[in-house]
Design an enzyme around this catalytic site. Structure first.
Site, PDB file in Angstrom:
ATOM      1  N   ASP A 171       6.192 -19.439  19.633  1.00  0.00           N
ATOM      2  CA  ASP A 171       6.236 -20.422  20.712  1.00  0.00           C
ATOM      3  C   ASP A 171       5.778 -19.748  21.998  1.00  0.00           C
ATOM      4  O   ASP A 171       6.499 -18.918  22.549  1.00  0.00           O
ATOM      5  CB  ASP A 171       7.663 -20.958  20.901  1.00  0.00           C
ATOM      6  CG  ASP A 171       8.118 -21.843  19.743  1.00  0.00           C
ATOM      7  OD1 ASP A 171       7.643 -21.615  18.614  1.00  0.00           O
ATOM      8  OD2 ASP A 171       8.946 -22.746  19.975  1.00  0.00           O
ATOM      9  N   LYS A 234       4.391 -28.334  22.554  1.00  0.00           N
ATOM     10  CA  LYS A 234       5.834 -28.403  22.774  1.00  0.00           C
ATOM     11  C   LYS A 234       6.087 -28.734  24.231  1.00  0.00           C
ATOM     12  O   LYS A 234       5.383 -28.249  25.106  1.00  0.00           O
ATOM     13  CB  LYS A 234       6.441 -27.043  22.381  1.00  0.00           C
ATOM     14  CG  LYS A 234       7.919 -26.875  22.634  1.00  0.00           C
ATOM     15  CD  LYS A 234       8.402 -25.530  22.078  1.00  0.00           C
ATOM     16  CE  LYS A 234       9.776 -25.172  22.597  1.00  0.00           C
ATOM     17  NZ  LYS A 234      10.228 -23.851  22.147  1.00  0.00           N
ATOM     18  N   LYS A 270       6.573 -30.802  19.262  1.00  0.00           N
ATOM     19  CA  LYS A 270       7.957 -30.321  19.345  1.00  0.00           C
ATOM     20  C   LYS A 270       8.543 -30.637  20.713  1.00  0.00           C
ATOM     21  O   LYS A 270       8.277 -29.927  21.678  1.00  0.00           O
ATOM     22  CB  LYS A 270       8.011 -28.812  19.079  1.00  0.00           C
ATOM     23  CG  LYS A 270       9.419 -28.213  19.209  1.00  0.00           C
ATOM     24  CD  LYS A 270       9.456 -26.746  18.858  1.00  0.00           C
ATOM     25  CE  LYS A 270      10.800 -26.123  19.202  1.00  0.00           C
ATOM     26  NZ  LYS A 270      10.854 -24.680  18.961  1.00  0.00           N
TER      27      LYS A 270
END
Lengths: 334, 316
Positions: A171, A234, A270
């Site tokens: 991430d 995300k 996400k």
């Protein structure tokens, strides 16, 4: 809701005039066998804020009850990236979190596990060891999370460190400062280079939408991330207030949809930060289903970044099973 | 359509036809809403029932609360528990006293509401006075019951051993059906004086004072969520009041033995305390007692190791 949809995508020659330093990027792209026609990001569609907010609020008005609710909740559990990203994290804390990931609530057999455990790079090895062959992935934040204020070299090193220690997913955070300064080339190249450093690991690109401020910029950052090779986009790190909202996620989902129509490549989503209630999670599932379709309704393409969401979902499942409202004290700490 | 109002004659001209309007002012009626987490929401169910007096006159539309209102109230009560129970006992006493002060200032309103609900004037005035006094009574006990009910226990080991009462947690209360105001205060005051938080279902037949009392609570420095007041049907809500896993004790004030049995059964789920106040006359002094505080307290005993104990000569 979205203007200029058809005028968005430019030919490659136009882009080469405006974006001159794509050399490294293309090598990275070829690895995944994907060479997109890179659009002019200054021309990404503008977002109708009122429309987006109104549309997002409608997703919260579906009535999902009984069996479909339980199925939805189990799906949510299976999509969670169980997260601990605190300065005070210890190996013990990470091991405990991994145990929880594998044994969500043993009193209720037949529950799925979460999708992944999300930790800092230094904790990846511990998590990997604790999870063994459970099938739960290890995601690691990298690139000077959460601020992203470090040199590109440091960020690449950070990423490689996480991957070398066994991270299945990375991430990363984008450089919001550079983005605001209009240096889209820099942001794009950085994502592409991190993607290259990831190797086999899947890359989630955190836009930190609260830092981006306007809906137009969120859409633009989404496009940059996807064209640069993101496997997931995300919403947030969870470290900045306010947390991400449904309209923001809607804009990103629409960006994914448009990208898919244009390139035929699926990108995951996400949402993270601020989703702590089962009901809110179900609203997100509704939104994914109605914007992207069922192909995205699995943990390969959709995740929740959360720590306290899992327990609330478990409590709702137990409520459906036993018929009585539950108490947090009977569920493991997260 | 031409419409004009002349101030002097208080008449309305509508399509040329003169109409006299009454000089009597149209009263603004209060919306009787429920009280959850320091807010006055309407019931999430959108349902209402009509509260009537003995003559069948409509008094108000009152919220018919659902199990989901109760669920939300428990969340508020649980969130408020840590802050309320850890507050200095003396400060809790000050706040209860403040509630009494606020109630004193609104005596006439409460008396009037009781009279609307068929209570004779003299009895209504007595009930309001008694309710205020009861709050003062428990305000005083807030920082004293611990001293009365704590103990230092003799033990044969080198420990300093002592027992103190601690609040049990979140308490759900089904208030007495009679005595709409006094009954409610008599069951709520000892619970919150002891540091618990509560969700109380007001009298179904006499709900007006309960909602107005929520306004008193709201202006008395009581943190939101410490007292939550619902209106509705006992038959619909009683099983939820006692089955919720996050409720630590339930108080029931009626004599219905079927309900009592059901409550005892369901309370076993998380070993709640079930307390029945079915024999207490709230209008007398038996309606107030530090033992009522103790009903929602738990005794915690601490074994504290010490170096020497008289006679034992033992070192730790």
């Amino acid at each position: 809701m979205i203007d200029g949809y058809f005028s968005l995508y430019q030919t490659r020659s136009v882009n080469e005039r405006k974006f001159s330093n794509f050399g490294k990027t293309e090598i990275g792209m070829q690895k995944t066998g994907f060479i997109p026609a890179i659009p002019d990001f200054t021309l990404t569609p503008r977002i109708d804020q009122v429309g987006a907010e109104e549309r997002a609020s409608r997703f919260t008005k579906r009535s999902i009850k009984k069996e479909s609710k339980v199925n939805g909740l189990k799906l949510v559990l299976n999509m969670i990236d169980l997260t601990t990203l605190e300065g005070k994290d210890t190996e013990g804390k990470v091991k405990q979190l991994c145990y929880k990931a594998m044994h969500l609530h043993d009193a209720l057999p037949g529950l799925p596990t979460v999708a992944a455990v999300c930790v800092y790079p230094t904790m990846v090895r511990t998590a990997k060891k604790a999870l063994l062959d459970s099938g739960i992935k290890v995601a690691s934040v990298a690139t000077a999370f959460p601020s992203g204020q470090a040199s590109k070299e440091v960020k690449i090193k950070d990423t490689k460190y996480a991957v070398d220690n066994g991270a299945d997913e990375v991430d990363m955070v984008i450089s919001r400062g550079k983005f605001h300064a209009g240096e889209y080339n820099y942001v794009y190249d950085e994502i592409a280079e991190i993607k290259e450093a990831c190797g086999e690991a899947r890359l989630k690109v955190i836009l930190e939408t609260s830092d981006l401020i306007t809906f137009d910029k969120i859409r633009r950052a989404s496009d940059i991330a996807m064209y640069a090779g993101a496997d997931f986009i995300k919403t947030a790190t969870g470290k900045v207030q306010p947390p991400s909202s449904m309209p923001v996620a809607l804009i990103m989902l629409e960006a994914i949809r448009d990208f898919y129509y244009k390139t035929g490549r699926m990108v995951g989503m996400k949402p993270a930060g601020g989703i702590s209630k089962a009901k809110a999670a179900l609203h997100y599932l509704v939104m994914v289903k109605e914007v992207l379709g069922e192909a995205w309704l699995n943990n390969h393409w959709f995740r929740f970044g959360a720590s306290s969401l899992a327990n609330d979902v478990l409590m709702q499942i137990m409520k459906e099973k036993t018929g009585v409202y539950q108490c947090a004290s009977y569920f493991s700490v997260d | 359509m031409e419409k004009e109002i002349k101030k002097s004659s208080l008449s309305v001209s509508e399509n040329g036809i003169e109409k006299k309007i009454s000089p009597k002012r149209l009263e603004v009626l209060k919306t009787y809403k429920i009280y959850i987490g320091g807010q006055f929401p309407r019931t999430e169910s959108g349902r209402y029932y009509v509260a009537v007096n003995a003559a069948g006159k409509q008094l108000a539309n009152v919220c018919l609360s659902s199990r989901k209102d109760f669920r939300d109230a428990v969340v508020s009560a649980r969130n408020a528990f840590a802050g309320w129970s850890e507050r200095a006992a003396f400060n809790r006493g000050q706040i209860l006293y403040r509630m009494a002060e606020m109630l004193e200032g609104r005596k006439i309103q409460f008396t009037d509401e009781l009279m609307q609900q068929d209570v004779p004037k003299a009895k209504a005035e007595k009930e309001v006075n008694l309710a205020i006094d009861r709050l003062i009574y428990y305000a005083g006990w807030c920082d004293k019951y611990q001293q009365v009910f704590s103990a230092v226990n003799p033990v044969a080991t080198s420990h300093f051993n002592f027992s103190v009462p601690e609040p049990t947690g979140v308490v759900s209360i089904i208030a007495p059906q009679e005595d709409g105001l006094l009954g409610l205060i008599s069951v709520v005051a000892p619970v919150i004086a002891g540091g618990n938080t509560c969700i109380v279902l007001a009298s179904g037949s006499k709900p007006l004072c309960a909602v107005t009392f929520a306004e008193v609570i709201n202006s008395s420095d009581v943190p939101g969520g410490v007292v939550n007041i619902l209106t509705g049907k006992v038959s619909e809500l009683s099983s939820w009041f006692v089955s919720h896993m996050d409720v630590n004790a339930t108080i029931y004030c009626e004599k219905d033995s079927t309900v009592q049995k059901m409550m005892q059964d369901k309370a076993a789920l998380n070993v709640k305390r079930v307390i029945f106040y079915d024999k207490i006359n709230w209008n007398t002094d038996e309606g107030q007692s530090p033992y009522l505080i103790m009903d929602t307290q738990e005794i915690k005993t601490t074994w504290h190791p010490i170096e020497h104990i008289a006679g034992s000569g033992g070192g730790y």
